[in-house]
Design an enzyme around this catalytic site. Structure first.
Site, mmCIF file in Angstrom:
data_model
loop_
_atom_site.group_PDB
_atom_site.id
_atom_site.type_symbol
_atom_site.label_atom_id
_atom_site.label_comp_id
_atom_site.label_asym_id
_atom_site.label_seq_id
_atom_site.Cartn_x
_atom_site.Cartn_y
_atom_site.Cartn_z
ATOM 1 N N ASN A 7 0.856 -1.184 0.000
ATOM 2 C CA ASN A 7 0.000 0.000 0.000
ATOM 3 C C ASN A 7 0.897 1.242 0.000
ATOM 4 O O ASN A 7 1.647 1.467 0.953
ATOM 5 C CB ASN A 7 -0.897 -0.028 1.244
ATOM 6 C CG ASN A 7 -1.841 1.160 1.295
ATOM 7 O OD1 ASN A 7 -1.433 2.289 1.022
ATOM 8 N ND2 ASN A 7 -3.079 0.925 1.644
ATOM 9 N N HIS A 10 0.941 6.254 1.631
ATOM 10 C CA HIS A 10 1.702 7.202 2.454
ATOM 11 C C HIS A 10 2.863 7.849 1.715
ATOM 12 O O HIS A 10 3.425 8.830 2.197
ATOM 13 C CB HIS A 10 2.145 6.544 3.756
ATOM 14 C CG HIS A 10 0.978 6.297 4.677
ATOM 15 N ND1 HIS A 10 -0.080 7.173 4.763
ATOM 16 C CD2 HIS A 10 0.685 5.281 5.509
ATOM 17 C CE1 HIS A 10 -0.967 6.693 5.619
ATOM 18 N NE2 HIS A 10 -0.530 5.544 6.079
ATOM 19 N N HIS A 47 -5.538 3.762 -2.207
ATOM 20 C CA HIS A 47 -6.878 4.108 -1.725
ATOM 21 C C HIS A 47 -7.170 5.537 -2.169
ATOM 22 O O HIS A 47 -6.512 6.466 -1.710
ATOM 23 C CB HIS A 47 -6.887 3.987 -0.193
ATOM 24 C CG HIS A 47 -8.206 4.266 0.453
ATOM 25 N ND1 HIS A 47 -8.400 4.127 1.809
ATOM 26 C CD2 HIS A 47 -9.395 4.664 -0.050
ATOM 27 C CE1 HIS A 47 -9.654 4.432 2.107
ATOM 28 N NE2 HIS A 47 -10.283 4.768 0.996
ATOM 29 N N ARG A 49 -9.310 8.235 -1.548
ATOM 30 C CA ARG A 49 -10.296 8.623 -0.544
ATOM 31 C C ARG A 49 -11.192 9.742 -1.072
ATOM 32 O O ARG A 49 -10.778 10.554 -1.888
ATOM 33 C CB ARG A 49 -9.594 9.112 0.725
ATOM 34 C CG ARG A 49 -8.816 8.040 1.456
ATOM 35 C CD ARG A 49 -8.256 8.618 2.737
ATOM 36 N NE ARG A 49 -9.329 9.076 3.590
ATOM 37 C CZ ARG A 49 -9.875 8.350 4.581
ATOM 38 N NH1 ARG A 49 -9.370 7.162 4.868
ATOM 39 N NH2 ARG A 49 -10.870 8.820 5.287
ATOM 40 N N ARG A 53 -7.045 12.824 0.682
ATOM 41 C CA ARG A 53 -6.005 13.294 1.614
ATOM 42 C C ARG A 53 -4.607 12.840 1.222
ATOM 43 O O ARG A 53 -3.635 13.440 1.621
ATOM 44 C CB ARG A 53 -6.330 12.888 3.052
ATOM 45 C CG ARG A 53 -6.107 11.450 3.394
ATOM 46 C CD ARG A 53 -6.172 11.239 4.902
ATOM 47 N NE ARG A 53 -7.488 11.507 5.444
ATOM 48 C CZ ARG A 53 -8.044 10.803 6.448
ATOM 49 N NH1 ARG A 53 -7.378 9.821 7.008
ATOM 50 N NH2 ARG A 53 -9.240 11.086 6.887
ATOM 51 N N GLU A 74 -8.495 0.393 -3.318
ATOM 52 C CA GLU A 74 -9.341 0.487 -2.119
ATOM 53 C C GLU A 74 -10.252 1.687 -2.264
ATOM 54 O O GLU A 74 -9.793 2.765 -2.667
ATOM 55 C CB GLU A 74 -8.479 0.690 -0.873
ATOM 56 C CG GLU A 74 -7.752 -0.531 -0.438
ATOM 57 C CD GLU A 74 -6.909 -0.252 0.798
ATOM 58 O OE1 GLU A 74 -6.971 0.858 1.347
ATOM 59 O OE2 GLU A 74 -6.166 -1.145 1.179
ATOM 60 N N THR A 105 -18.416 -2.060 14.829
ATOM 61 C CA THR A 105 -17.758 -1.695 16.095
ATOM 62 C C THR A 105 -16.284 -2.111 16.068
ATOM 63 O O THR A 105 -15.470 -1.540 16.764
ATOM 64 C CB THR A 105 -18.449 -2.393 17.289
ATOM 65 O OG1 THR A 105 -18.593 -3.765 16.959
ATOM 66 C CG2 THR A 105 -19.779 -1.775 17.588
ATOM 67 N N GLU A 155 -10.966 -9.203 2.923
ATOM 68 C CA GLU A 155 -9.673 -8.875 3.522
ATOM 69 C C GLU A 155 -9.924 -8.776 5.017
ATOM 70 O O GLU A 155 -10.657 -7.888 5.476
ATOM 71 C CB GLU A 155 -9.109 -7.557 2.974
ATOM 72 C CG GLU A 155 -7.771 -7.213 3.634
ATOM 73 C CD GLU A 155 -7.066 -6.031 2.991
ATOM 74 O OE1 GLU A 155 -7.138 -5.875 1.752
ATOM 75 O OE2 GLU A 155 -6.432 -5.266 3.745
ATOM 76 N N HIS A 196 -3.751 -4.471 7.604
ATOM 77 C CA HIS A 196 -3.837 -3.335 8.522
ATOM 78 C C HIS A 196 -2.994 -3.588 9.769
ATOM 79 O O HIS A 196 -3.244 -4.524 10.516
ATOM 80 C CB HIS A 196 -5.266 -2.998 8.955
ATOM 81 C CG HIS A 196 -5.363 -1.588 9.482
ATOM 82 N ND1 HIS A 196 -5.607 -0.498 8.682
ATOM 83 C CD2 HIS A 196 -5.161 -1.104 10.720
ATOM 84 C CE1 HIS A 196 -5.586 0.597 9.409
ATOM 85 N NE2 HIS A 196 -5.304 0.258 10.648
HETATM 86 N N1 PXP Z 1 -5.753 -2.947 4.111
HETATM 87 C C1 PXP Z 1 -6.665 -1.953 4.100
HETATM 88 C C2 PXP Z 1 -8.061 -2.265 3.684
HETATM 89 C C3 PXP Z 1 -6.295 -0.641 4.439
HETATM 90 O O1 PXP Z 1 -7.219 0.347 4.419
HETATM 91 C C4 PXP Z 1 -4.953 -0.379 4.780
HETATM 92 C C5 PXP Z 1 -4.521 1.017 5.099
HETATM 93 O O2 PXP Z 1 -5.056 1.433 6.281
HETATM 94 C C6 PXP Z 1 -4.042 -1.444 4.803
HETATM 95 C C7 PXP Z 1 -4.466 -2.710 4.457
HETATM 96 C C8 PXP Z 1 -2.609 -1.234 5.153
HETATM 97 O O3 PXP Z 1 -2.498 -0.921 6.511
HETATM 98 P P1 PXP Z 1 -1.090 -0.500 7.097
HETATM 99 O O4 PXP Z 1 -0.717 0.815 6.477
HETATM 100 O O5 PXP Z 1 -1.333 -0.409 8.557
HETATM 101 O O6 PXP Z 1 -0.105 -1.579 6.721
#
Ligand code: PXP
Length: 243
Positions: A7, A10, A47, A49, A53, A74, A105, A155, A196
């Site tokens: 991903n 960032h 992603h 958004r 952002r 995403e 939740t 996922e 995540h």
């Molecule tokens: N999977 C999904 C669905 C996400 O939204 C994200 C980003 O928050 C990730 C995986 C990757 O998470 P991380 O950056 O914590 O590795």
């Protein structure tokens, strides 16, 4: 073999911190995608958004053109973003929650509460040749609902597992939920990814979850890239200054 989707959101977060509103800037997510692929990543995850952002619309098209492996897009289930996905044609879309009412939740997508809308979007994406995954907590009701939508993948949200990793009792409980979730999903014909909060410390333990196909990892990989790459960046600048 367990596959890795990186991903790269960032990378864009860092660029936007300095160049928000501009048409260019560094670091470039397209270059990042190419580096990840050259290093062996099996896919690239971005992603787009609703609040833009980090990843911008222009990034999405350039990344689509550059990615040679597999693009995992995403997105929230909103008309604007669904329309973009249908044109973009990523190999796979992962529907994720962005607004409070779409979140369970436990932090995953509330599939059970939005089953009709998700099924409709799943159908439209599949009709366009795009596979669909749903980002959900390892929760029985959500997994059952995910299967009813006809999605190809879930996922599993590993956020709680990562968050409680330092506490052996909570970690065991979260791991057990992920194991049960993966087993339930497989028994319902779903293919299973996870993501995540996964990092270089908690990843080996995750291997106990059966039948995982792909992990989507962002933050820990990009964090490590900064720490492992920083010395080179400083040396390169010093060399320029000395010249
Ligand atoms: N999977 C999904 C669905 C996400 O939204 C994200 C980003 O928050 C990730 C995986 C990757 O998470 P991380 O950056 O914590 O590795």
């Amino acid at each position: 073999m367990l596959k890795l989707g990186v991903n790269i959101d960032h990378v864009a977060t860092l660029r936007e911190a300095r160049y928000r509103g501009g048409a260019h800037g560094e670091p470039d997510p397209v270059t990042a995608a190419q580096i990840c692929e050259a290093a062996g990543a099996h896919g690239i995850t971005i992603h787009l958004r609703e609040d833009r952002r980090h990843i911008q619309d222009r990034d999405v098209w350039k990344i689509r053109e550059a990615v040679r492996t597999r693009l995992n897009f995403e997105m929230a289930n909103t008309p604007e973003i669904v329309a973009i996905a249908l044109k973009l044609k990523p190999e796979i879309v992962c529907l994720v929650p962005e607004r409070r009412q779409e979140v369970t939740t436990e932090g995953g997508l509330d599939v059970a509460g939005n089953e009709f809308a998700i099924t409709e979007t799943r159908r439209r994406l599949n009709d366009a040749g795009i596979e669909v995954s749903l980002f959900i907590a390892p929760d029985q009701a959500q997994i059952a609902a995910a299967a009813r939508t006809g999605s190809q993948f879930i996922e599993l949200h590993t956020g709680a597992f990562a968050e409680h990793f330092a506490d052996p009792i909570a970690r065991a409980a979260e791991l057990a939920r992920l194991v049960a979730g993966a087993q339930q999903a497989r028994s319902l014909g779903l293919r299973v990814n996870a993501g995540h909060g996964l990092n270089y410390v908690n990843l080996p333990t995750l291997h106990r979850v059966p039948d995982l196909e792909e992990l989507n990892i962002g933050h820990s990989i990009l964090s490590r890239a900064i720490t492992t790459g920083l010395a080179t960046a400083v040396k390169d600048m010093l060399a320029l200054m000395a010249a």
